[in-house]
Design a protein around this motif. Sequence first.
Motif, PDB file in Angstrom:
ATOM      1  N   LEU A 185      -5.780 -42.256  16.517  1.00 49.23           N
ATOM      2  CA  LEU A 185      -7.218 -42.972  16.264  1.00 49.23           C
ATOM      3  C   LEU A 185      -7.205 -43.651  15.053  1.00 49.23           C
ATOM      4  N   THR A 186      -7.803 -44.797  15.131  1.00 51.65           N
ATOM      5  CA  THR A 186      -8.188 -45.842  14.197  1.00 51.65           C
ATOM      6  C   THR A 186      -9.300 -46.328  13.988  1.00 51.65           C
ATOM      7  N   CYS A 187      -9.970 -46.322  12.876  1.00 52.46           N
ATOM      8  CA  CYS A 187     -11.303 -46.615  12.639  1.00 52.46           C
ATOM      9  C   CYS A 187     -11.226 -47.809  11.510  1.00 52.46           C
ATOM     10  N   LYS A 188     -12.006 -48.798  11.939  1.00 50.37           N
ATOM     11  CA  LYS A 188     -11.866 -49.949  10.615  1.00 50.37           C
ATOM     12  C   LYS A 188     -13.329 -50.483  10.190  1.00 50.37           C
ATOM     13  N   TYR A 189     -13.484 -50.938   9.232  1.00 48.18           N
ATOM     14  CA  TYR A 189     -14.810 -51.553   8.698  1.00 48.18           C
ATOM     15  C   TYR A 189     -14.291 -52.767   7.985  1.00 48.18           C
ATOM     16  N   ASP A 190     -14.693 -53.890   8.569  1.00 48.24           N
ATOM     17  CA  ASP A 190     -14.587 -55.119   8.222  1.00 48.24           C
ATOM     18  C   ASP A 190     -12.910 -55.376   8.261  1.00 48.24           C
ATOM     19  N   GLU A 191     -12.081 -54.937   9.192  1.00 44.58           N
ATOM     20  CA  GLU A 191     -10.916 -55.072   9.604  1.00 44.58           C
ATOM     21  C   GLU A 191     -10.055 -53.958   8.562  1.00 44.58           C
ATOM     22  N   GLU A 192     -10.795 -53.236   7.539  1.00 39.95           N
ATOM     23  CA  GLU A 192     -10.019 -52.368   6.647  1.00 39.95           C
ATOM     24  C   GLU A 192     -10.061 -50.921   7.391  1.00 39.95           C
ATOM     25  N   PRO A 193      -8.774 -50.556   7.580  1.00 36.18           N
ATOM     26  CA  PRO A 193      -8.807 -49.302   8.338  1.00 36.18           C
ATOM     27  C   PRO A 193      -9.205 -48.160   7.186  1.00 36.18           C
ATOM     28  N   ILE A 194     -10.169 -47.262   7.756  1.00 36.57           N
ATOM     29  CA  ILE A 194     -10.846 -46.102   7.049  1.00 36.57           C
ATOM     30  C   ILE A 194     -10.066 -44.894   7.526  1.00 36.57           C
ATOM     31  N   LEU A 195      -9.749 -44.898   8.991  1.00 37.16           N
ATOM     32  CA  LEU A 195      -8.745 -43.857   9.441  1.00 37.16           C
ATOM     33  C   LEU A 195      -7.687 -44.544  10.137  1.00 37.16           C
ATOM     34  N   GLU A 196      -6.408 -44.196  10.117  1.00 35.95           N
ATOM     35  CA  GLU A 196      -5.266 -44.904  10.695  1.00 35.95           C
ATOM     36  C   GLU A 196      -4.369 -44.014  11.527  1.00 35.95           C
ATOM     37  N   ASN A 197      -4.199 -44.261  12.672  1.00 40.88           N
ATOM     38  CA  ASN A 197      -3.200 -43.472  13.593  1.00 40.88           C
ATOM     39  C   ASN A 197      -3.259 -41.868  13.567  1.00 40.88           C
ATOM     40  N   LEU A 198      -4.515 -41.320  13.532  1.00 40.74           N
ATOM     41  CA  LEU A 198      -4.852 -39.943  13.346  1.00 40.74           C
ATOM     42  C   LEU A 198      -4.649 -39.333  14.791  1.00 40.74           C
ATOM     43  N   SER A 199      -3.879 -38.457  14.983  1.00 38.68           N
ATOM     44  CA  SER A 199      -3.460 -37.588  16.131  1.00 38.68           C
ATOM     45  C   SER A 199      -3.644 -35.981  15.662  1.00 38.68           C
ATOM     46  N   LEU A 200      -4.494 -35.487  16.266  1.00 40.64           N
ATOM     47  CA  LEU A 200      -4.634 -34.029  16.223  1.00 40.64           C
ATOM     48  C   LEU A 200      -5.258 -33.296  17.369  1.00 40.64           C
ATOM     49  N   HIS A 201      -5.079 -32.197  17.596  1.00 39.80           N
ATOM     50  CA  HIS A 201      -5.531 -31.063  18.626  1.00 39.80           C
ATOM     51  C   HIS A 201      -6.334 -30.102  17.876  1.00 39.80           C
ATOM     52  N   VAL A 202      -7.819 -30.261  18.281  1.00 42.68           N
ATOM     53  CA  VAL A 202      -8.526 -29.108  17.571  1.00 42.68           C
ATOM     54  C   VAL A 202      -8.735 -28.100  18.755  1.00 42.68           C
ATOM     55  N   LYS A 203      -8.309 -26.892  18.471  1.00 39.91           N
ATOM     56  CA  LYS A 203      -8.308 -25.892  19.790  1.00 39.91           C
ATOM     57  C   LYS A 203      -9.884 -25.189  19.678  1.00 39.91           C
ATOM     58  N   ARG A 204     -10.608 -25.119  18.464  1.00 39.77           N
ATOM     59  CA  ARG A 204     -11.818 -24.669  18.468  1.00 39.77           C
ATOM     60  C   ARG A 204     -12.789 -24.987  17.210  1.00 39.77           C
ATOM     61  N   HIS A 205     -12.236 -24.625  15.918  1.00 41.28           N
ATOM     62  CA  HIS A 205     -12.998 -25.024  14.913  1.00 41.28           C
ATOM     63  C   HIS A 205     -11.978 -25.996  13.981  1.00 41.28           C
ATOM     64  N   LEU A 206     -12.901 -26.464  13.273  1.00 35.00           N
ATOM     65  CA  LEU A 206     -12.262 -27.376  11.955  1.00 35.00           C
ATOM     66  C   LEU A 206     -13.238 -27.629  10.881  1.00 35.00           C
ATOM     67  N   SER A 207     -12.487 -27.803   9.816  1.00 33.18           N
ATOM     68  CA  SER A 207     -13.448 -28.195   8.487  1.00 33.18           C
ATOM     69  C   SER A 207     -12.829 -29.509   7.873  1.00 33.18           C
ATOM     70  N   ILE A 208     -13.355 -30.478   7.667  1.00 35.36           N
ATOM     71  CA  ILE A 208     -12.944 -31.835   7.121  1.00 35.36           C
ATOM     72  C   ILE A 208     -13.180 -31.962   5.754  1.00 35.36           C
ATOM     73  N   LEU A 209     -12.153 -32.105   4.669  1.00 35.04           N
ATOM     74  CA  LEU A 209     -12.648 -31.980   3.638  1.00 35.04           C
ATOM     75  C   LEU A 209     -11.753 -33.530   3.099  1.00 35.04           C
ATOM     76  N   GLY A 210     -12.006 -33.974   1.767  1.00 34.89           N
ATOM     77  CA  GLY A 210     -11.512 -35.399   1.167  1.00 34.89           C
ATOM     78  C   GLY A 210     -12.603 -35.896   0.185  1.00 34.89           C
ATOM     79  N   ALA A 211     -12.205 -36.872  -0.363  1.00 33.63           N
ATOM     80  CA  ALA A 211     -13.046 -37.575  -1.557  1.00 33.63           C
ATOM     81  C   ALA A 211     -14.080 -38.623  -0.864  1.00 33.63           C
ATOM     82  N   ASN A 212     -15.198 -39.003  -1.674  1.00 35.19           N
ATOM     83  CA  ASN A 212     -16.127 -39.898  -1.058  1.00 35.19           C
ATOM     84  C   ASN A 212     -15.456 -41.161  -0.555  1.00 35.19           C
ATOM     85  N   GLY A 213     -15.956 -41.352   0.615  1.00 35.62           N
ATOM     86  CA  GLY A 213     -15.575 -42.575   1.484  1.00 35.62           C
ATOM     87  C   GLY A 213     -14.008 -42.716   2.066  1.00 35.62           C
TER      88      GLY A 213
END
Length: 243
Positions: free
Chosen positions: A7-35
Amino acid sequence: MIKIETLTCKYDEEPILENLSLHVKRHLSILGANGAGKSTLAKALCNLIDFEGTIVLDAHDIRSLSPQKLAQTIIYIPTKLEVYDPYISVFDFVLLGRFPYKKSLFEYSKDDKKRVSSNLELLNLEHLKEHTLSSLSSGEQQLVLIAQALTQESKIIIFDEPTANLDPSNAKIIAKHIKLLKESHHVILITHDLHLACYIDNPVLFISKATTEYFETREHFFDADTLERLYGVSFHDLAVVYE
């Protein structure tokens, strides 16, 4: 089951997420800095933004799902309630959760309304059913969003910073409801609140500068050395404040 492949997501051609591969069996918490891309990932999971790669929900590519079927599968609960009609009643707003099941040109059924009443009662909101959304406190509005999600009966519920605008008392109430929902739904939690993430006890995806790191257990993530490495500051033991 959620399968994310390259998975790759871009804003104005700038990658926000890049080449993410993940299998979520049931639950997930997502953490990280602003932006870092936490909400971007949530919006991609709901097919609300363009992305490269593949997202599969319950063996179905999300791009192949109709809007109605997608809504029956996954729902995104924003940080703050935003509506076009602030004077809509609590009951009518929660009833909108049945829209993916509604037949065109027909009124909502008695069963639809019964589900609304049941969920309002479950969340102790029955006494507010005739109140307008604009008259509610932030904590009450967050509970109304949960009531609508339960009424929509989506298998996967994404919470985006559910306690960000709440006082400690209301935050505790919301935290307990989210944890209880893990018994019946797939729960994805986006948060900056480490205490909340520790209490909810999901596997953790940490996002930073378009890169990601996955932690299968709470113990692997909530380690002082790991937290210091990820956040760049020292951490003392985290007290579990929502018990």
